[in-house]
Every structure is written in structure tokens, then in C-alpha cells.
Design an enzyme around this catalytic site. Structure first.
Site, PDB file in Angstrom:
ATOM      1  N   GLU A  31       1.064  -6.445  -7.547  1.00 48.13           N
ATOM      2  CA  GLU A  31       0.092  -7.088  -6.581  1.00 48.13           C
ATOM      3  C   GLU A  31       0.854  -7.985  -5.525  1.00 48.13           C
ATOM      4  OE1 GLU A  31      -4.408  -8.283  -6.471  1.00 48.13           O
ATOM      5  OE2 GLU A  31      -3.419  -8.257  -8.377  1.00 48.13           O
ATOM      6  N   ASP A  81      14.868   4.344  -2.819  1.00 50.94           N
ATOM      7  CA  ASP A  81      13.347   4.574  -2.653  1.00 50.94           C
ATOM      8  C   ASP A  81      12.856   4.416  -1.205  1.00 50.94           C
ATOM      9  OD1 ASP A  81      10.970   5.697  -3.530  1.00 50.94           O
ATOM     10  OD2 ASP A  81      10.302   3.516  -4.188  1.00 50.94           O
ATOM     11  N   ALA A 102       6.256   4.518   3.138  1.00 52.52           N
ATOM     12  CA  ALA A 102       5.181   3.349   2.507  1.00 52.52           C
ATOM     13  C   ALA A 102       6.244   2.330   2.184  1.00 52.52           C
ATOM     14  CB  ALA A 102       4.906   3.663   0.817  1.00 52.52           C
TER      15      ALA A 102
END
Length: 731
Positions: free
Chosen positions: A27, A141, A145
Site C-alpha cells: 500500500e 517486471d 501498471a
């Protein structure tokens, strides 16, 4: 953590404000760094209670590695990591707050992007990867996103959570592979495809990089060792795998879907390994880059240098000769908004947000940062924020305060009637406003921008009189002939590209203020153009200056920018305002290095696409040239003894000597002349003349000399003679 923890101070320093987004394993919080008074993004690691103690340790270690990997890289296209610490038994990462939205959100919102905008974004990601690879870091990665699109046009690669790097401790166990199906290169996905199993998004899945006998894995091992980054444990770090992921990301931008869309992760991985993607239908001139990066065999895959050259070509060929020459076309009713529908025209740079949307403009985002979650099977969290106002701090320099990154973007206001303003029956009583009041409101909307512009001009009259010695309007030609100046006036502030890492010339401090000779020259120009106290500095790189100018992301560039014939084919200059000379920086303990000839056969670091790089190869062909993205990266390599020298202008080198006086020295044998000019839009003769008028005035009244004495004059350089500025438009 919970909303009840808002206001809590972490590590005695970071006060949490609110949650910005949550992913599967983390988060991100908006926080205030109370030590420096700036807003930051703080990433909290979230560990599912189902994980055993060993798995929790593994994920904690990966979080630390994320900070270590990102902290190695200093580049405008890579998210900056400020700090990492442990609290509550888990790591927290403090990152810069990027006012942005993720590329995944942009693609979802628009369906697909125009090929020119995709090329611009892809170029930023590629440059981030090249900077990471130069530091021995493999991202592993890359996907929409994890790409942030800043409101100022900046493209930022983030989330190094599963990155690995040379000599990193091995935390990927045998039989594991981290990443997102659909963005994994075939050589990384191959072992899973042959061994079975079912990976969840961004959770341990299959194998190590390129371990499968035969096929793509074998091809990866067959690549020459000088094409790889090195080893991490028993794994060869091959940058080709990151480039494949970039190809998949480019494909998704132009097509609106990933290249391998299937119903399950297992089928996606099988398609990645065994099938070719459908030929893209909307890639246009980007198709050779996309398909070249998506080649299965890493040995045959397009390399980073070729990809960058092709992306730059696509971007430049999609731009008008001067960025400000076309004013926005009033949107056609029913055309789908300001931009994108038939007859809407192209909304070009600078008229509001200060950055370019080359063809199509997405709706203004209220999301700031890279919340992630854009992959077909996963959700990631990256540094983000949702307050477009930012900190709103002021940067006060020698010539007054400049508006900085906290500026509110100004939305363009379209003059004239809105299609829905007048009621169908002509009664003038629609939407709660009588027709007369509504008409007066429309008139105000038309007149207000003009009033603002007139006010700005009026405020500049005393300065104009001082500049010309009379009451004549020196800005008349600019208003009529300079598209760049027209955009500056409508926007209300001046955007100047500068270098953030050149001591003595231009350096960005921890408080965000820019100091140095170039920074002071920039403020002088802003003052004489009528923008005193209304400047926004934007960091630029050597290899990106022409693109930044041509695309309208900056109005002018003041960044140790040498005037030469090749650059005059792309941009114009006002200058010179200083003449430097190229030299060599070496370590003080290298007593054998006394002359340039002593560096024959040695490794010397230069910045990619700089005049220094070209001249070194020409004058000293026996030197082994190492290229990096920034001079500060070259200096890091020199201090670590990975190279023997750094070569660029003596002004830049002297600044680094002042920064590390016990470690570094300049040879003192300059072998060129480097006339620094102010870069601006090609063919904008009116602006070039105005800039030169300003520079020559500040030379005559002593401001130039005072700025030099306070900055470069402290670096033991030979006192220069102030040059005479002239417009260099290349025509």
C-alpha cells in the site's frame, strides 16, 4: 495500517496523510517528510497472514532489494528512492511523489494510444531501462501498471520489487519465477510452460532466467558475455528480457490489449513461448520496433540502441517543424471532446499542462502516480499521489521565486459558445441561469484570457523601457511571430530545461532549488521576457534536449548546450553565452595520468549523444569509450575505479572537482571550444533575438560577470571574456 493511523509519524520523520492505493503486496501512502518539508510517497509492505515465516522473510528481503535496486539508478525516467527503514517488523520504502497516473489507467481510459504518443512513452521507458542496465540492474517486471505518466510529460518506470542486479543475494528459489504472465520474456516463461503449474500474478511461478535446455533459454546463454549485465547467483542477467517486456508494453499501448490475451495464466505463458502475436493493426511506423522487441530468440531480438534510434525517429517525424505553430482547433460538437474526434484537431504542447500530448489527449487524471493493477492477472502498487496541486513550494533563486513542481496545471479554456449553452426553445432559462446572465458569462470567458495577457504585458512595460531605453513595446514581435512566446503567455509561466547534476552550472539541491551559472542565466532571460518569478524548471538529459524542445515540453533549454551544425538541423540557439573547453577528469591518486595521451587504451566515460562522446572517438581513437546517461553517473564510475577518466567540458569537470576535491582533478589540457547556447524551437527567430537582447544587456550591466564570479568563478577556471550573443536559427 488503517485510516485511523493518519497522522502517525514513521521513523521519527514521515507523517502519514492518506492512502493513495493498495495492491496485492503493498500500500502506498501520501506522507510529509517533516525534516525537509516535502511530500513523499511511502510504500508499506503488506504480508498476507497465510504466509509462513520463511515466505515472509523472502518478501521482506525482496522489498529491501526493491529499494537497493532503484537507489542505484539516478535518472529522470526512474522513480527516485529517498529512504528505506523498518518499522512494525517490516520494511518501508520512501519514494518521490510523482504527480501522475499509470500507463495501465491511460490505456484503459482511452482504449489505445496513438503510435506517436506510444513512441514518446516507450522512449522514456527504454531510457530508464538503459540507465538501470548500466548499473547492472534487471527490472524483470516492465508492464503498463509500472509506468507512470506525469502531468508534466515525464515518463517514470517504477516498482523494482522483483528486480535483480549483479552480485545481488539470491532470493528467488529454484522453481520460482516472478513477474506477470503476458509480459514475461519467452526465455523466462519457458521453463514454466514445459514444467507445468499455475502462476498467480506477481507471485512465485516457475523458473529462473533462461534456464531451460534448448529454445529461448539456450539462446539467451549463447549471447556474448559482453551483451549481458553479469551474474546474480547462478543466473545470467540478460537485458534482452526487459526489452521483450517493453515490446509487449508498446504493443498494448497501440492495440489496446496485450499481445498474448488468453483465458488463463497458463495459456498466456504457453502463447508467449510457442505462438507469435497477431500483427499490430495500429502501430504504424512503430511496428518494426514492436515486432523487433518481441522476437522469441533473445539473440535475434532488437537491441536497446537500435530501438532508441527508431523510437526517436518516430517521435521526431510526428512533430511539426515548430511545436507552437498550430493553435488548438475548437472542438466540433459531438466530436468526442477536446481532442480525438473528427475535426477536433491536435492539442499541442504547452497550452495548459506544460507537456505534450502528440495526437490524442486523455481525460485529465485525478489519479496521481502508478497504482498499478493494470495487468490482466495482477495488481501492483507503485509511488503515486492523487493531489494534483503537489506541495506548491517556491524556489527562490538569484532572480526571484519560480513556480515549481507544485503548480496547478491550467486547463485550456475554449473561447466561444458551448454547444449546450443555449436552450432549444431560445428562452434563455436553462441550467438555472437566465439567458442574459449566461451570455455575459460567455463573454467573460472569452475576455478573461485576453485580460490576463494584457495584464502580463502591462506588468512588463517598466522592464521593456529599461531594456530598450524608450517606451516602445519590445514584445510586439514576440507576440506576433513567436509561437513559443504565444504559448508561454497563454500558459502564464515559462518552462526552462536545465541539468540537475552539474555543480557550478546547474544543480538541484535537496530542497528542490536550482543553483549555478546556467540557473542564473535562465533567470536573467526569464526576467527580460517578462516572466520574473514565473519560471518552472524541468530536468533534462543530454540525449533528450532536442526532443524536449521539439515536443514542447520546455520553452527553452539552458543546460551546457553546445551549439553545433548537427543540432542546428533540429533546434535553434541564442548564443553563445559562455565558451568552455573539453578536458579529462581523473583520480588524484592516478599519478600516471598527466596528459590526454596517457589515457590511451584506458576506459573513459562520456554521456550518450553528447558532443564530448563524438569528439573523444575522433581525437583519441585508442581510448575505450564507456557511455552513461548522465555525467554524475560517469563520476560515480570514476570514483569506483571502473573507468580511468571522464571527458566533457572543463566547466562541468571543475564542478565535480569542487564536489570531491580530495579524490578528483582535471588534467588541464582542453582540446576544443564548446560555445554554450540557449536552445529553442527551430526557426523561432523572434524568440532567439529576444533572448540575445536579454543576454547582451546582462553582460553590459555586469549581471553576467557577477553570476560567473559567484558560481563558475569559484572553480579555478581561467577567467573568460563574456561572448557576444547572436541568433543561430540554422537558416
Amino acid at each position: 495500517m488503517s485510516e485511523g493511523d493518519i497522522g502517525r509519524v514513521l521513523n521519527g520523520r514521515y507523517r502519514l496523510s492518506r492512502s493513495l492505493g493498495r495492491g496485492g503486496m503493498g500500500e502506498v501512502w501520501l506522507a510529509v517528510d517533516t525534516a525537509l518539508g516535502r511530500e513523499v510517497a511511502v510504500k508499506e509492505l503488506l504480508l498476507p497472514p497465510s504466509l509462513d515465516e520463511g515466505a515472509q522473510r523472502t518478501w521482506s528481503e525482496r522489498s529491501r532489494r526493491e529499494a537497493s535496486a532503484a537507489a542505484r539508478i539516478r535518472h529522470e525516467n526512474v522513480v527516485t528512492v529517498h529512504d528505506v527503514f523498518e518499522e512494525d517488523g517490516r520494511p518501508w520504502i520512501v519514494m518521490e511523489l510523482v504527480i501522475s497516473r499509470s500507463l495501465a489507467e491511460a490505456v484503459r481510459g482511452e482504449g489505445r494510444l496513438d503510435f506517436a504518443e506510444a513512441a514518446r512513452i516507450g522512449l522514456g521507458v527504454l531510457r530508464a531501462l538503459r540507465a538501470a542496465h548500466a548499473k547492472g540492474v534487471l527490472h524483470r517486471d516492465v508492464k503498463p501498471a509500472n509506468v507512470l505518466l506525469g502531468l508534466d510529460g515525464r515518463v517514470v518506470l517504477t516498482d523494482f520489487g522483483i528486480a535483480t542486479f549483479v552480485d545481488a543475494p539470491q532470493v528467488t528459489h529454484v522453481g520460482e519465477l516472478l513477474g506477470t504472465p503476458g509480459y514475461l520474456a519467452p526465455e523466462r516463461a519457458e521453463r514454466f510452460a514445459t514444467g507445468g503449474g499455475g502462476p498467480a500474478a506477481d507471485t512465485p511461478a516457475a523458473a529462473q532466467d533462461g534456464d531451460t535446455p534448448g529454445g529461448a533459454g539456450a539462446a539467451a546463454r549463447s549471447r556474448r558475455s559482453d551483451e549481458t549485465l553479469g551474474m546474480s547467483g547462478d543466473t545470467v542477467l540478460d537485458p534482452a528480457s526487459d526489452l521483450w517486456s517493453l515490446g509487449a508494453t508498446l504493443y498494448e499501448m497501440v492495440e489496446g490489449r496485450p499481445p498474448f490475451s488468453r483465458s488463463s495464466p497458463v495459456e498466456v505463458v504457453d502463447a508467449v513461448v510457442n505462438h507469435d502475436p497477431l500483427a499490430p493493426r495500429h502501430a504504424g511506423p512503430l511496428e518494426p520496433v514492436v515486432m523487433g522487441l518481441l522476437r522469441k530468440d533473445p539473440a535475434e531480438r532488437m537491441d536497446a540502441k537500435e530501438a532508441e534510434e527508431l523510437l526517436i525517429r518516430v517521435v521526431q517525424e510526428s512533430l511539426a517543424p515548430t511545436w507552437g505553430g498550430e493553435m488548438p482547433t475548437r472542438p466540433t460538437p459531438g466530436a468526442g471532446g477536446l481532442v480525438g474526434g473528427p475535426g477536433a484537431g491536435a492539442y499541442r504542447a504547452g497550452l495548459g499542462t506544460g507537456h505534450t500530448v502528440t495526437h490524442r489527449s486523455a481525460p485529465r487524471p485525478d489519479a496521481v502516480g502508478g497504482e498499478g493493477g493494470g495487468g490482466p492477472y495482477g495488481s501492483d502498487t507503485a509511488a503515486q499521489g492523487r493531489d494534483a496541486r503537489g506541495a506548491g513550494a517556491q524556489d527562490r533563486g538569484a532572480y526571484g521565486p519560480e513556480a515549481r513542481d507544485g503548480l496547478d496545471p491550467v486547463d485550456p479554456t475554449w473561447a466561444g459558445d458551448d454547444p449546450g449553452d443555449a436552450p432549444a426553445d431560445g428562452t434563455g432559462d436553462r441550467g438555472g441561469l437566465p439567458g442574459g446572465r449566461r451570455r455575459r458569462w460567455r463573454q467573460m470567458r472569452v475576455l478573461l484570457p485576453a485580460v490576463v495577457v494584457l495584464a502580463l504585458i502591462a506588468a512588463s512595460v517598466p522592464l521593456v523601457k529599461a531594456l530598450t531605453g524608450s517606451g516602445s513595446d519590445a514584445f510586439a514581435a514576440l507576440r506576433e511571430e513567436s509561437p513559443t512566446y504565444q504559448a508561454m503567455m497563454q500558459r502564464g509561466y515559462l518552462i526552462i530545461g536545465v541539468k540537475p547534476d552539474q555543480p557550478g552550472l546547474s544543480q538541484k539541491g535537496p530542497d528542490g532549488q536550482y543553483i549555478g551559472f546556467d540557473a542564473d542565466i535562465a533567470r536573467m532571460i526569464a526576467e527580460d521576457l517578462g516572466f520574473s518569478g514565473r519560471v518552472r524548471f524541468v530536468d533534462v538529459e543530454t540525449q533528450g534536449r532536442e526532443y524536449r524542445i521539439a515536443s514542447g515540453q520546455v520553452d527553452i533549454v539552458v543546460a551546457s548546450y553546445t551549439i553545433n551544425a548537427e543540432r542546428l538541423q533540429l533546434v535553434s540557439f541564442a548564443g553563445p553565452y559562455y565558451v568552455a573547453g573539453q578536458d579529462f577528469l581523473v583520480r588524484r591518486d592516478d599519478q600516471a595520468a598527466k596528459r590526454p595521451e596517457d589515457l590511451a587504451g584506458s576506459r573513459v566515460c562520456v554521456v550518450r549523444e553528447s558532443t564530448s562522446a563524438a569528439r573523444i572517438r575522433e581525437k583519441f581513437p585508442t581510448v575505450q569509450v564507456e557511455e552513461r546517461g548522465k555525467y554524475s553517473e560517469c563520476v560515480d564510475e570514476l570514483r569506483k575505479k571502473n573507468v580511468r577518466g571522464v571527458s566533457t567540458d572543463d566547466t562541468i569537470l571543475a564542478g565535480f572537482v569542487a564536489q570531491f576535491p580530495e579524490e578528483l582533478r582535471v588534467l588541464g589540457s582542453p582540446f576544443s571550444q564548446e560555445p554554450y547556447g540557449v536552445g529553442l524551437s527551430r526557426g523561432d527567430a523572434a524568440l532567439a533575438e529576444a533572448v540575445c537582447t536579454a543576454l547582451n544587456r546582462h553582460v553590459e550591466n555586469g549581471d553576467w560577470q557577477r553570476a560567473y564570479d559567484a558560481t563558475l568563478g569559484r572553480l579555478s577556471l581561467l577567467p573568460p571574456r563574456p561572448p557576444k550573443c547572436a541568433a543561430n536559427t540554422g537558416s
